[in-house]
Every structure is written in C-alpha cells, then in structure tokens.
Enzyme design. Structure first.
Site, PDB file in Angstrom:
ATOM      1  N   SER A 149       0.685  -1.156  -0.148  1.00  0.00           N
ATOM      2  CA  SER A 149       0.052  -0.219  -0.069  1.00  0.00           C
ATOM      3  C   SER A 149       1.033   0.999   0.208  1.00  0.00           C
ATOM      4  O   SER A 149       0.295   2.637  -0.029  1.00  0.00           O
ATOM      5  CB  SER A 149      -0.356  -0.364   1.308  1.00  0.00           C
ATOM      6  OG  SER A 149      -0.065  -0.098   2.497  1.00  0.00           O
ATOM      7  N   HIS A 170      -3.422  -3.408  -5.570  1.00  0.00           N
ATOM      8  CA  HIS A 170      -3.899  -2.753  -4.412  1.00  0.00           C
ATOM      9  C   HIS A 170      -5.199  -3.551  -3.802  1.00  0.00           C
ATOM     10  O   HIS A 170      -5.875  -2.615  -4.303  1.00  0.00           O
ATOM     11  CB  HIS A 170      -3.051  -1.720  -3.723  1.00  0.00           C
ATOM     12  CG  HIS A 170      -3.340  -1.030  -2.640  1.00  0.00           C
ATOM     13  ND1 HIS A 170      -3.879   0.160  -2.028  1.00  0.00           N
ATOM     14  CD2 HIS A 170      -3.244  -2.060  -1.135  1.00  0.00           C
ATOM     15  CE1 HIS A 170      -3.800   0.050  -1.299  1.00  0.00           C
ATOM     16  NE2 HIS A 170      -3.035  -0.875  -0.817  1.00  0.00           N
ATOM     17  N   GLU A 182      -6.555  -1.011  -7.142  1.00  0.00           N
ATOM     18  CA  GLU A 182      -5.854  -0.415  -7.759  1.00  0.00           C
ATOM     19  C   GLU A 182      -4.796  -1.271  -8.686  1.00  0.00           C
ATOM     20  O   GLU A 182      -4.419  -2.171  -7.700  1.00  0.00           O
ATOM     21  CB  GLU A 182      -5.057   0.331  -7.100  1.00  0.00           C
ATOM     22  CG  GLU A 182      -6.412   1.596  -5.969  1.00  0.00           C
ATOM     23  CD  GLU A 182      -5.166   2.051  -4.491  1.00  0.00           C
ATOM     24  OE1 GLU A 182      -5.705   3.678  -5.084  1.00  0.00           O
ATOM     25  OE2 GLU A 182      -4.076   1.931  -3.833  1.00  0.00           O
ATOM     26  N   ASN A 220      -4.910   5.891  -1.258  1.00  0.00           N
ATOM     27  CA  ASN A 220      -3.471   6.529   0.010  1.00  0.00           C
ATOM     28  C   ASN A 220      -2.911   7.618  -0.122  1.00  0.00           C
ATOM     29  O   ASN A 220      -2.889   8.361   0.762  1.00  0.00           O
ATOM     30  CB  ASN A 220      -2.571   5.414  -0.251  1.00  0.00           C
ATOM     31  CG  ASN A 220      -3.245   3.924   1.002  1.00  0.00           C
ATOM     32  OD1 ASN A 220      -4.028   4.534   1.323  1.00  0.00           O
ATOM     33  ND2 ASN A 220      -2.648   3.002   1.004  1.00  0.00           N
TER      34      ASN A 220
END
Length: 317
Positions: A149, A170, A182, A220
């Site tokens: 991540s 991800h 992702e 993120n």
C-alpha cells in the site's frame, strides 16, 4: 514456387507466434504469499470465483489460523448469499475451501502459478528477497504482483528479471467486501500484464482502477493526508480546535463518511499509518502533508495500534 511457399509459411508461423506472445494471460492458478488478513482475503475471493489457490506462509500454525478465518468469512457470505437455500451455502463453502491448499515453501509451489500475489510485511528488503528467490522458480509466463500500500512497485520489481511481468495489485480490507482494486503499472510493466491483471480483478468481482507508480497510488495518496490532518486538529485541541469524538462525528454527519478519521485510523492500524507517513517523509521531508505526528508516534511506541491491540485512539477492551 516452393521457396515462396516456405517463406509464406514461415511468415504465417512467425505472425502466429507473435500473436500468441501478445495474448493476455488468463489467470487460473494463483499463489498468495502471506496468510494475514489481506492474503487470506485475496485467497478467499480468488477461490470463490473458480481459481485454484495456494496460500503460503512461514508456519503451519499461521496457515491453520488463516484457513479457519477464511472458513468463518465464507460462512458469513454464504448465510447472506444463500439465505433461502442453506444446503447450497454449505456446498459453496466446501467447494471454495477445497480450491485452497497451503504450503510453507513458496519456491516449491510457484512453478504452476499464473499469478503470484505477495501480501507480506511492508519491508522493501524482505519483499525484494522473496521475489528474487521466486523469480528463479516461477514459470516464464507467471505474473508477479505486490499488494503493497505504500512502497514503490518499481523498487520491488527491480529485484527480478521479469519487470515486464510485474505490477501492483492493491486490494482493500476487508477484501471479500471491498470492491476496489488498484492496478499499478510501472514504466516497465507490459500492456499484456496490465490487461491480464485488470481481467483477473474483474473475474474476482472487483472494480479495477489504473494507477501510476506514485506514492500512495490513488486512495492512500488522498486518504493518509486527510487522516494526518485529523490528528493535527486533535493535537491542537488545547488551542480549541476539536476533540477526536467531535471530529469523528463531524465527518460522519457532515461529509457522509461511514467512519470518522480516528475510527478509521484504529481500524487500519496506527502502526501501518505511521509506516506510510514515515516512508513518505523520508522521500519528501519538506512536504507539510508528510510531517510526522508526535501523538501518533507516542501511541505506536506504546504498542497501541488500534483495534488489533485493543487500544489506539479509542479503547476496545
């Protein structure tokens, strides 16, 4: 004429070979490295959608715990999905579990994998050592993917000789529930690899989005600065900004978020958030979004990581 015919046949053969090499990989056999929450979740959704899965971790005890967690999760899914037909639900659970085998030796099982997904500790050196080793044993067509991540995918891929067959994949926690994946494409990732992973994500019932190999990818990159700003608001509480309870309530009722930032921090893990922020700060120390938090550092130093330890910003015992 015979010469022309031979030349034509060679041309056709060459074109067919090129076409075959350009075809996307249809992922059927998956090896998941790491039996924690993320790895077990990835193994579960892959097995539940018709893939054969080998789940790998360091000990049989960890793997037994992982399988137990997968079974419990599957029974929850089956209870909802087959509410009118419990027998079909039991069959779904058993069939899915039968598609998952376990191993403590990754090198001995990757030879038959179409895809290897890594979901281990967020440590670049450890990930590099793992992939460098597996690169020697995996088949030429096998795609490698990391579920990191926060780390740069390119830095992990460079430990292998298959940079064109390496990408980020991800998932989000809890994997069986969260729809997003992702798919991170490095400058070396081939279009064939990227499209194969997009197709795989869709086969899992997920919604893939394309990302470049930048810090935090999409979610993120936006989420962590938001969480850190919430902590800074709280740290300034002596100046009259807001309490953590009020900040959580405000974001739930005012922005429509299902969880407030402090609830989410405790759910994600304060150690995980600190690890991400520290990594970004190391890369870009002048960026105000990446500045460390004394409050976060103190809680992590006290082993108060959130829900998983029973205490973070809130207490859960």
């Amino acid at each position: 004429m015979a010469f022309v015919t031979r030349q034509f046949m060679r041309s056709v053969s060459s074109s067919s070979t090129a076409s075959a090499s350009a075809k996307k990989i249809i992922v059927k056999h998956v090896t998941v490295i790491g039996g924690g929450l993320m790895g077990a979740g990835i193994a579960q959704v892959a097995a539940a959608t018709g893939h054969t899965v080998v789940l790998v971790d360091q000990t049989e005890d960890i793997l037994a715990k992982s399988k137990k967690g997968i079974e419990e999760s599957l029974r929850k899914v089956a209870k909802k999905k087959f509410a009118e037909n419990p027998k079909a639900g039991d069959e779904f659970v058993e069939k899915t579990l039968s598609s998952i085998t376990t191993s403590t030796d990754a090198a001995s099982v990757v030879h038959s994998a179409d895809l290897v997904v890594e979901a281990i500790v967020e440590n670049l050196k450890v990930k590099n050592e793992l992939f460098k080793r597996l690169d020697k044993f995996a088949a030429e067509h096998t795609i490698f993917a990391s579920n990191t991540s926060s780390l740069q995918i390119t830095s992990i891929a460079n430990a292998t000789t298959r940079q064109d067959r390496f990408a980020g994949l991800h998932f989000f926690n809890p994997v069986p529930v969260m729809k997003l994946v992702e798919v991170i494409k490095t400058p070396m990732t081939s279009q064939k690899t990227f499209e194969s992973l997009v197709d795989f994500s869709k086969a899992l019932g997920k919604h893939p989005v394309s990302c470049k190999d930048t810090p935090g990818f999409i979610v993120n990159r936006l989420l962590v600065p938001y969480l850190m700003e919430a902590i800074r608001l709280y740290e300034r509480v002596s100046d009259g900004d807001a309490s953590k309870e009020d900040i959580d309530t405000a974001m739930k009722l005012g922005a429509g978020y299902p969880m407030g930032p402090f609830e989410l921090l405790d759910y994600v893990g304060l150690d995980t958030t600190k690890f991400i922020v520290d990594g970004w700060h190391e890369m870009d120390a002048e960026n105000p979004l990446h500045q460390p938090s004394p409050c976060l550092n103190k809680l992590v130093a006290e082993n108060k990581f959130g829900k998983k330890t029973g205490e973070g910003f809130y207490k859960y015992k």
